[in-house]
Structure formats: structure tokens, C-alpha cells
Design an enzyme around this catalytic site. Structure first.
Site, PDB file in Angstrom:
ATOM      1  N   TYR A   1      -6.278  20.803  76.665  1.00  0.00           N
ATOM      2  CA  TYR A   1      -7.203  20.607  77.775  1.00  0.00           C
ATOM      3  C   TYR A   1      -7.180  21.783  78.733  1.00  0.00           C
ATOM      4  CZ  TYR A   1      -7.271  15.809  76.092  1.00  0.00           C
ATOM      5  OH  TYR A   1      -7.407  14.692  75.302  1.00  0.00           O
TER       6      TYR A   1
ATOM      7  N   VAL B   1      -6.729  18.188  67.683  1.00  0.00           N
ATOM      8  CA  VAL B   1      -7.055  16.766  67.565  1.00  0.00           C
ATOM      9  C   VAL B   1      -7.450  16.124  68.893  1.00  0.00           C
ATOM     10  CG1 VAL B   1      -5.713  16.441  65.466  1.00  0.00           C
ATOM     11  CG2 VAL B   1      -4.609  16.093  67.684  1.00  0.00           C
ATOM     12  N   GLU B   2      -7.406  16.909  69.989  1.00  0.00           N
ATOM     13  CA  GLU B   2      -7.935  16.449  71.273  1.00  0.00           C
ATOM     14  C   GLU B   2      -8.390  17.658  72.070  1.00  0.00           C
ATOM     15  OE1 GLU B   2      -5.533  13.944  73.784  1.00  0.00           O
ATOM     16  OE2 GLU B   2      -4.697  12.848  72.080  1.00  0.00           O
ATOM     17  N   ASN B   3      -9.627  17.593  72.561  1.00  0.00           N
ATOM     18  CA  ASN B   3     -10.131  18.557  73.528  1.00  0.00           C
ATOM     19  C   ASN B   3     -11.343  17.921  74.197  1.00  0.00           C
ATOM     20  OD1 ASN B   3     -12.374  21.149  73.717  1.00  0.00           O
ATOM     21  ND2 ASN B   3     -10.413  21.358  74.758  1.00  0.00           N
TER      22      ASN B   3
END
Length: 475
Positions: free
Chosen positions: A314, A374-376
């Protein structure tokens, strides 16, 4: 670098949710209480989340967002239809441990829980979506917290292994990729939400945290070894909360602090890739006055290596030897100095697209394993217009700028499996418990107090992501 950023057909575009933030149905289908069910919304949230409340209890005075989530448990067919229409290539979710093992220490799983995930994964397959499953996504049954002390207790390793093997046997033919623990390094920063740990005043916090982390690493290694026997054609990886640490200045003290912060953030990956603690951890633990209970059998167990390294990204972080000298960027659970060169989100998170390319290069240089973003995503306040549209150019800009850096990382010859947008549907924020901190390309009508119709609406970013997946380039 060309003006057009292109992505190969093999590169997977996906979206992610987590069981504890989306499913709801906290008392349905035989599910037991989980740690996240105990964390309220509002001013009393952080003491519980950080492990300072020794025995969290539910009461009528607080609202607990995870209890209803976005009711994905009952809406998943509709939600998957919208994601399939967008062209989503891989769907990431997690399995609620307490939905399969309500107390955590049962020998046999709950049949209703197995049936739910069987139906969910088959529904993904019917829509031609690959599946990435996280086994423990900030999720542990409260029975294991209250009866065993959570991950401070070695017995929990075997309970986790039973849970993992149950999932491998039941869903191994349906799921393409697995992750053992979501953001395993967050155990050091948010002990109760990250690992179900409460720490009393007479306990030494660092001793509890690092011993629990060791047990989680052992559990991960045992699961990896078991997975390779049960599902030899599958892929299993580890995951950390990623983001490089920049030195605030060229003062050698700041440079050293950045190096040490990065080491403390990534040593988990060293263990899960290289099969042993890195050389510097002896000194770090000694400086913290931590004495690990680690046996020779433990050292052998840790030798199981993952197939890929997954991470969330992030923002970057900025390290300074003397934090009192600068403004602190307190938006995230990992505290750092505010970077004067970067803008921040509505919630104070530094926005640093180039930092994603830096993080990708740094992780591959150290671990030489395929990487998976796998997350942004961007948590922002969205407005649902009268005509049920949501105009979110800020989210499109965030995703576009980050994906341009992903394309550059591919040109850096780094093997990237794919990019997964976090909170593809709006869901409960893990950090704040808010619905108003929205990440999705699909709007879910629910507010911070749990009120709303739960209707789903496509945002402008939905159509932008749909076009990107189809065209596979950014102009």
C-alpha cells in the site's frame, strides 16, 4: 520503457477479500467465534486490536463489524457474477478457521463449513476464475485463544496443521494457489487482530510476540511440507505486509535504522524461503532480550521452502534514528517518519507507486522466488450518486500508477505471477473497522454503523479495470 505498459497473457489480474471482513454470518452454519469477532468499531477498537485487553468480551454497547461483514456468505453468487463479468482472472479469499473448526481443537471439521467453501470454490470454477486461498487471514478460533493462549502455545501448531490438511484434502483440486498466513509479520505490530494474542501487564511483550511468531513459522513449514505430499501439482506461498523502508536522510544512523527496520519486516520470508533464521536475527533478539524456545527438531522443521513469495503493498515507510525530530506518519500500524516527497491518502497512508517497483526488486533480489502482489489498493471515501453511480477517478489513478510500476518490474525480468486488487468489493476495514474506508471497484451499500441495503453497484473503476483486463495494456 515504452509509453504503453503491457502485460503478458500469463499475468493474472485479480481481486481479493477476506472471510473475516466480508462473510458475516458469524453464527450461521455451525461457525464458532473468531478473534476478529471480538474487535469493536469505535474508540475502544485499538486496545483490543493491539492485544492490551486480556479477555475481550462481547457486549450490547458496541457494534462488531465482522459479525455481518458485507454478507458475502449469502451474496457470493451475485458477487462472483459481477467479478466474472468484469473478467477477473483470479479471486483471492480466505477460509474462516472457526467455520471449519468452531473451537479450533476438534478432530473433525464442521460439515456445513466444508460445504460452504466447496460451493464457493465450485462457483468460482464455473465462472472460469482461478482461486487463491489464504488459510489464516488474521483468523483464529476464540477457543484456541481462551483455552490455549493462541500462538504462544506450541499445541496450536498441531491444531493449525489439522485445519490446513483438512483444507488441502477437501479443496486441493479446486484451489490453484495457497498462502499459509496473511501478512505474518503483522503479529509484531497488531497482536490480537494478527494472531489472537493478548498480553498481560506482567508479561514481556517482545518475548511473547517473537515466540508466537516462531510457532507460526513452524506451523507454516509443517503445512508446506504436508501440502507438497497431498497436492504435488499445487503452489503454496508465504506472505508479508510489504513496503520498503527508506532512510529519512543520508545520515548513517538513519540508513542503519532503515536496514534494521527492513530486516525485522522481512526475516519471516527468509525463514520460509531459506529454511532458517537469517544471521542477523541472533543479534536482534539479543538486543530485545528475547530468548526463543527453539529446538533442533524445530530447525529441521523450518527447512520446508515455499513455492512463491506473496506480499501486500500500500505504501513505503521512512525510517529515522530519532523519531522525535520529525512528523510521524501514523496512518498505518507500522509507524514511520512522514516522507516529505509523498502525498497521503484520506487515512494518512503514503502514496508511492515507484515504491512498489522498489519493493518488487528488493524482494526478488533477496529471495529469487516468483512474486505475487496479492493486495494493493486505495482506501477512500466514495459517494454513491442519486443514479447509483460512483465516480472514483482517484482510485483509477492510484491503480494505474501502481500498475505502470508493475509493468516496469516485469521489464526488470522479475517473475511476477499477478496483481490482485485489495477489497475488490467494499468491505470492513481491517485497521479501522469502517465501511467508509472503501477499497472496492464495487460499492456495497452499508455504513460504519452497519446500516444499509447491502446492494452492490459498479464504480467507474470497475469499468476501468474491466478494460485493462481485456486490453492488457495501459496507454
Amino acid at each position: 520503457m515504452t509509453e504503453t505498459s503491457q502485460f503478458p497473457k500469463s499475468f493474472l489480474f485479480g481481486g481479493a477479500i477476506a472471510a473475516n471482513q466480508a462473510e458475516g454470518a458469524w453464527q450461521e452454519g455451525g461457525r464458532g467465534l473468531s478473534n476478529i469477532d471480538m474487535i469493536p468499531h469505535g474508540p475502544d477498537r485499538m486496545p483490543v486490536k493491539l492485544g492490551y485487553v486480556s479477555d475481550p468480551q462481547l457486549d450490547a454497547q458496541h457494534y462488531y463489524p465482522s459479525h455481518s461483514g458485507i454478507d458475502f456468505y449469502h451474496h457470493y453468487q451475485e458477487d462472483l457474477d459481477m467479478l466474472a463479468d468484469m473478467g477477473l482472472e483470479i479471486f483471492r479469499t480466505s477460509i474462516s478457521w472457526s467455520r471449519l473448526f468452531p473451537n479450533g481443537d476438534e478432530s473433525q471439521p464442521n460439515p456445513e463449513g466444508l460445504a460452504f467453501y466447496q460451493n464457493l470454490f465450485e462457483a468460482c470454477r464455473q465462472r472460469k476464475m482461478k482461486i487463491l486461498v489464504t488459510l489464516a487471514h488474521f483468523d483464529i478460533p476464540m477457543g484456541l485463544v481462551r483455552d490455549y493462549g493462541s500462538w504462544r502455545n506450541r499445541q496450536v501448531i498441531d491444531f493449525y496443521l489439522n485445519f490446513a490438511e483438512t483444507c488441502f484434502k477437501a479443496f486441493g483440486q479446486l484451489v490453484d494457489y495457497w498462502i499459509t498466513f496473511n501478512e505474518i509479520n503483522i503479529v509484531l505490530h497488531s497482536p490480537f487482530s494478527g494472531a489472537g494474542l493478548t498480553i498481560s501487564e506482567n508479561e514481556y511483550r517482545d518475548q511473547v510476540l517473537f515466540q508466537a511468531a516462531h510457532h507460526m513459522l513452524l506451523a507454516s513449514s509443517k503445512a508446506v511440507k504436508s501440502f507438497k505430499n497431498l497436492c504435488p501439482q499445487g503452489q503454496i506461498g508465504c506472505m508479508i505486509a510489504g513496503g520498503s523502508f527508506y532512510p529519512y536522510s543520508c545520515n548513517p544512523d538513519d540508513v542503519w535504522k532503515a536496514m534494521m527496520d527492513d530486516r525485522l519486516n522481512t526475516f519471516f520470508v527468509d525463514v520460509q524461503v531459506h529454511g532458517e533464521y537469517p544471521f542477523y536475527m541472533d543479534n536482534i533478539l539479543k538486543d530485545k532480550n528475547v530468548s526463543l524456545d527453539i529446538t533442533e527438531e524445530d530447525r529441521q522443521t523450518l527447512k520446508s521452502s515455499v513455492d512463491f513469495v506473496a506480499f501486500s503493498y500500500y505504501s513505503s515507510r521512512t525510517s529515522i534514528a530519532d523519531m522525535s525530530r520529525v512528523e510521524i506518519n501514523s496512518g498505518n500500524v507500522v509507524k514511520s517518519a512522514k516522507n516529505p516527497y509523498l502525498q497521503v491518502s484520506d487515512w494518512g497512508w503514503a502514496i508511492d507507486p515507484k515504491g512498489l517497483r522498489i519493493t518488487i526488486n528488493s524482494l526478488y533480489e533477496k529471495y529469487r522466488k516468483p512474486l505475487f502482489i496479492v493486495e494493493n489498493g486505495l482506501g477512500a471515501q466514495d459517494i454513491l450518486e442519486a443514479d447509483k453511480t460512483v465516480h472514483d477517478p482517484y482510485r483509477i489513478a492510484y491503480m494505474e500508477e501502481h500498475l505502470k510500476e508493475v509493468a516496469k518490474a516485469l521489464e526488470d525480468n522479475i517473475p511476477l505471477i499477478g496483481y490482485i486488487s485489495w477489497g475488490i468489493l467494499d468491505l470492513v476495514s481491517a485497521s479501522t473497522g469502517e465501511m467508509s474506508k472503501r477499497y472496492g471497484v464495487i460499492y456495497v451499500d452499508k455504513d460504519d454503523q452497519g446500516q444499509g441495503t447491502l446492494a452492490r453497484y459498479k464504480k467507474d473503476s470497475y469499468y476501468w479495470y474491466q478494460k485493462l483486463i481485456t486490453d492488457r495494456n495501459l496507454d
